[in-house]
Enzyme design. Structure first.
Site, mmCIF file in Angstrom:
data_model
loop_
_atom_site.group_PDB
_atom_site.id
_atom_site.type_symbol
_atom_site.label_atom_id
_atom_site.label_comp_id
_atom_site.label_asym_id
_atom_site.label_seq_id
_atom_site.Cartn_x
_atom_site.Cartn_y
_atom_site.Cartn_z
ATOM 1 C CG ASP A 1 -17.412 1.021 -18.243
ATOM 2 O OD1 ASP A 1 -16.112 0.354 -18.866
ATOM 3 O OD2 ASP A 1 -17.202 1.290 -17.029
ATOM 4 C CD GLU A 48 -12.945 -3.290 -10.416
ATOM 5 O OE1 GLU A 48 -13.243 -3.007 -11.736
ATOM 6 O OE2 GLU A 48 -13.540 -2.996 -9.430
HETATM 7 O O1 KIV Z 1 -17.117 1.593 -14.067
HETATM 8 C C1 KIV Z 1 -16.172 1.988 -13.664
HETATM 9 O O2 KIV Z 1 -15.963 2.927 -12.837
HETATM 10 C C2 KIV Z 1 -14.816 1.103 -13.834
HETATM 11 C C3 KIV Z 1 -13.531 1.486 -13.195
HETATM 12 C C4 KIV Z 1 -13.742 0.975 -11.775
HETATM 13 C C5 KIV Z 1 -12.414 0.847 -13.740
HETATM 14 O O3 KIV Z 1 -14.726 0.211 -14.746
#
Ligand code: KIV
Length: 273
Positions: free
Chosen positions: A92, A191
């Site tokens: 991310d 989501e």
């Molecule tokens: O940060 C995370 O765990 C996510 C998931 C909920 C898809 O983005």
């Protein structure tokens, strides 16, 4: 081996995920933030490991994903990469590392790839961040989109309720998903949106759609590992299925250890030198 089963030895790549969608093989994805967990998930045969910014909540104890930094995400991603051989590792991009300026977005994505050796990044948002995503893609970095509930925007929306129930928001989400496919993203996380809308998106785009709280009509599912293993007991949304109750198992083990230490039962002569 049937063409519909996961090959447990072949490395998972972004191209392979697209092939899996084409032949109707569902994609499994879970979060991990450390070496030991990543090793367990990888050896179990998970297809994708997400180094999620949910580390901000479950690892650091913050109430939102906003505080986690690029340096911290890179630290988690490096640890996960060391424990992973087969799964595709997606990292991310944290809040503040890509929104304002596409040059900065590219610099952040390059740092993640260079320093962690991960294989792809995930970014929250649609048309608002198109330029940033395009710039990252132009550098040869695979990007996964993230639409619907986008936790980094919690302060804009004020709740974690289901998104895109209204027609206008649903229409924008479909448009954004098509745009992400067109510019070259290899997949999208959806989501907490209505299952019918998620199914429609999965039918209308050719890249894999991975759902969390988005029903069963998509190409794969993702959950936060700490939630599905019952390590984090305080989070029980409707979409969560718990596969274990590790908090209870760990509590029992720790209580037994404390009792053994207090009574002098541990260590025994056999456990001593
Ligand atoms: O940060 C995370 O765990 C996510 C998931 C909920 C898809 O983005």
């Amino acid at each position: 081996m049937s063409t519909n089963t996961t090959d447990n030895t072949r490395k998972v790549t972004t191209r392979r995920l697209v092939e899996m969608k084409k032949r109707g093989e569902k994609i499994s994805m879970l979060t991990a933030y450390d070496f030991s967990s990543a090793k367990i998930l990888d050896e179990a045969g998970i297809d994708v490991i997400l180094v999620g910014d949910s580390a901000s909540n479950v690892m650091a104890g913050n109430t939102t994903t906003l505080p986690i930094t690029l340096d911290q995400m890179i630290y988690h991603a490096k640890s996960v990469m060391k424990g992973t051989q087969r799964a595709l590792v997606v990292v991310d991009m944290p809040f503040g590392s890509y929104q304002g300026n596409s040059k900065e977005a590219l610099a952040s994505a390059i740092r993640i790839m260079k320093e962690s050796h991960a294989e792809a990044v995930k970014i929250e948002g649609g048309s608002e961040i198109k330029e940033s995503i395009q710039r990252i893609l132009c550098a040869g970095i695979p990007v996964m989109g993230h639409l619907g509930l986008t936790p980094q925007s919690i302060n804009k929306f004020g709740t974690y309720n289901v998104r895109a129930r209204e027609e206008a928001e649903a229409a924008k989400l479909i448009e954004d998903a098509k745009m992400l496919e067109e510019i070259g993203c290899f997949g999208i996380v959806l989501e907490k949106i209505p299952a019918e809308l998620a199914r429609k998106v999965a039918e209308e785009v050719n890249i894999p759609i991975i759902g969390i709280g988005a029903g069963g009509g998509v190409d794969g599912q993702v959950l936060v590992m700490h939630d599905m293993l019952g390590i984090n007991k305080d989070f029980s949304p409707r979409f969560l299925r718990r596969y274990a109750n590790l908090a209870e198992i760990m509590n029992d083990a720790v209580q037994n250890y404390i009792a053994d230490v207090k009574s002098g039962d541990f260590p025994s002569p056999k456990e001593s030198y």
